[in-house]
Design an enzyme around this catalytic site. Sequence first.
Site, PDB file in Angstrom:
ATOM      1  N   HIS A 177       0.850  -1.209   0.091  1.00 45.26           N
ATOM      2  CA  HIS A 177       0.061   0.132   0.037  1.00 45.26           C
ATOM      3  C   HIS A 177       0.907   1.262   0.223  1.00 45.26           C
ATOM      4  O   HIS A 177       1.780   1.199   0.592  1.00 45.26           O
ATOM      5  CB  HIS A 177      -0.939  -0.130   1.343  1.00 45.26           C
ATOM      6  CG  HIS A 177      -2.139  -1.088   1.252  1.00 45.26           C
ATOM      7  ND1 HIS A 177      -2.486  -1.796   2.123  1.00 45.26           N
ATOM      8  CD2 HIS A 177      -2.641  -1.495  -0.097  1.00 45.26           C
ATOM      9  CE1 HIS A 177      -3.187  -2.663   1.948  1.00 45.26           C
ATOM     10  NE2 HIS A 177      -3.458  -2.476   0.391  1.00 45.26           N
ATOM     11  N   GLU A 180       2.088   3.654   3.224  1.00 40.79           N
ATOM     12  CA  GLU A 180       2.505   2.935   4.287  1.00 40.79           C
ATOM     13  C   GLU A 180       4.221   3.068   4.144  1.00 40.79           C
ATOM     14  O   GLU A 180       4.855   2.026   4.150  1.00 40.79           O
ATOM     15  CB  GLU A 180       1.845   1.486   4.411  1.00 40.79           C
ATOM     16  CG  GLU A 180       0.431   1.729   4.559  1.00 40.79           C
ATOM     17  CD  GLU A 180      -0.241   0.386   4.676  1.00 40.79           C
ATOM     18  OE1 GLU A 180       0.312  -0.670   4.589  1.00 40.79           O
ATOM     19  OE2 GLU A 180      -1.491   0.230   4.562  1.00 40.79           O
ATOM     20  N   HIS A 313       2.939  -3.707   7.073  1.00 37.59           N
ATOM     21  CA  HIS A 313       1.791  -2.690   6.803  1.00 37.59           C
ATOM     22  C   HIS A 313       1.653  -1.609   7.764  1.00 37.59           C
ATOM     23  O   HIS A 313       2.524  -1.825   8.877  1.00 37.59           O
ATOM     24  CB  HIS A 313       0.528  -3.263   6.616  1.00 37.59           C
ATOM     25  CG  HIS A 313       0.094  -4.221   5.225  1.00 37.59           C
ATOM     26  ND1 HIS A 313      -0.331  -3.593   4.080  1.00 37.59           N
ATOM     27  CD2 HIS A 313       0.583  -5.267   4.661  1.00 37.59           C
ATOM     28  CE1 HIS A 313      -0.345  -4.424   3.007  1.00 37.59           C
ATOM     29  NE2 HIS A 313       0.258  -5.514   3.674  1.00 37.59           N
ATOM     30  N   GLU A 386       1.322  -5.194  11.126  1.00 37.73           N
ATOM     31  CA  GLU A 386       0.584  -3.941  11.049  1.00 37.73           C
ATOM     32  C   GLU A 386       1.467  -2.831  12.085  1.00 37.73           C
ATOM     33  O   GLU A 386       1.350  -3.176  13.212  1.00 37.73           O
ATOM     34  CB  GLU A 386      -1.075  -3.536  11.229  1.00 37.73           C
ATOM     35  CG  GLU A 386      -1.795  -4.361  10.441  1.00 37.73           C
ATOM     36  CD  GLU A 386      -2.135  -3.440   8.995  1.00 37.73           C
ATOM     37  OE1 GLU A 386      -1.389  -2.456   9.004  1.00 37.73           O
ATOM     38  OE2 GLU A 386      -2.731  -4.219   8.433  1.00 37.73           O
TER      39      GLU A 386
END
Length: 437
Positions: A177, A180, A313, A386
Amino acid sequence: MRLPRRGRRTTAAAAIVSLALAITVGTQASAAPAPDEGPKDTVPVQQYEVADLDTQAERTELARTGTPIDEVRASSVVITADAADATRLRDLGYELTALPGTAVERNDFQAAAPSDYHTYADVLTVVNQTRTQYPNLVTSRVIGRSYQGRDIIAVKVSANATVDEDEPEVLFTHNQHAREHLTVEMALYTLEELTTQYGTDPEITELLDTREVWLIPSVNPDGKVYDQESTGSFRSWRKNRQPNSGSTNVGTDINRNWNYQWGCCGGSSGSTGSETYRGPSPESAPETQVVANFVRGRVVGGEQQITSHIDFHTYSELVLWPYGYTYSDTAAGLTADDAAAFRALGTALADTNGYTPQQSSDLYITDGSINDWMWANQGIFSFTFEMYPRTASGGGFYPPGSVIDRETARNREAVLLLLDYADCPYRITGRESTYCA
């Protein structure tokens, strides 16, 4: 060599991260895609809290509108949306509250500026410099190109990097993404730590003597450049930069484009304007296909050499594992023993960094994700990290540059733990004699 750390610089001009950012955010009702309303690259957005979402099913129903969820709270979620999308969601019955100001302002953080993070060109420079300084430890190669023709590189780190040895391999991917950017810093931190500490740190030395490590610092270089460099401020861009046939909207969510349970279960969107647009077919995004081909290419003598994988992420401070497409702990290709090993190893990884460990679908359903494909298609123990911050109050997708060193180093022990178990992940549950004899 100490790599140049963008995070050590501070910038007086803070980027606004929750208001007036350009983003593609479209919505898709559960029954049909949202209409194509024209390109949304310059539409202002902000973050909203969506109330009364207590369960997996309720969060999944929101995700099925094509709305990506930034953060899961106890009984609500945080999303990023433009005014039109916020209106659509309210019309569907959701209660949205705009978060006042910016997340950074609420907690006296300084939002990151694009210059706080390494650019795509910086990454290539750092990799080339490291390869030159450590020719026995580091090699790199172009494994393919993005839609706009940028190199996607894979960096190998091992005690005898120029030779393809019969050793367990671990893959780290970053920046699927675009916005990020902290994940790219994670790749550079790992590269630096492994190279500078080899021969000095006994644990790293032993691991690199017996493992082969692969780093893909940016899976989505076009999106990274667009988000970070195109205007002088961040654009909160998520997808790649591939045009969509028959639409003025641009981009596919690479992490909904993998060829396992693609589009199966309402965990992605068929609307080109959605941030979770899955593409017209699996691996339709060139970036997905490049990485998938690389992974398939690590099958040697009929055996996949990559045993373990982390896809980095931001944000929420989570360790996630398959499956994402189903709420069930076990499913086709994921036995009770497999699930137990994922849970034990994921929990052990989270114990090193303070993240929250859970199966991916405990949050909400996703389909066509890299973790599900890696496991179901290639038999690789695949996790998503994450990274920082835990909530939007720490800067959301754009934490200040001052935290980069701290938050990348925070994952040092997790990286080394995964390398340790790469010979047999089932070892963590005592089942190595059954699965790794």
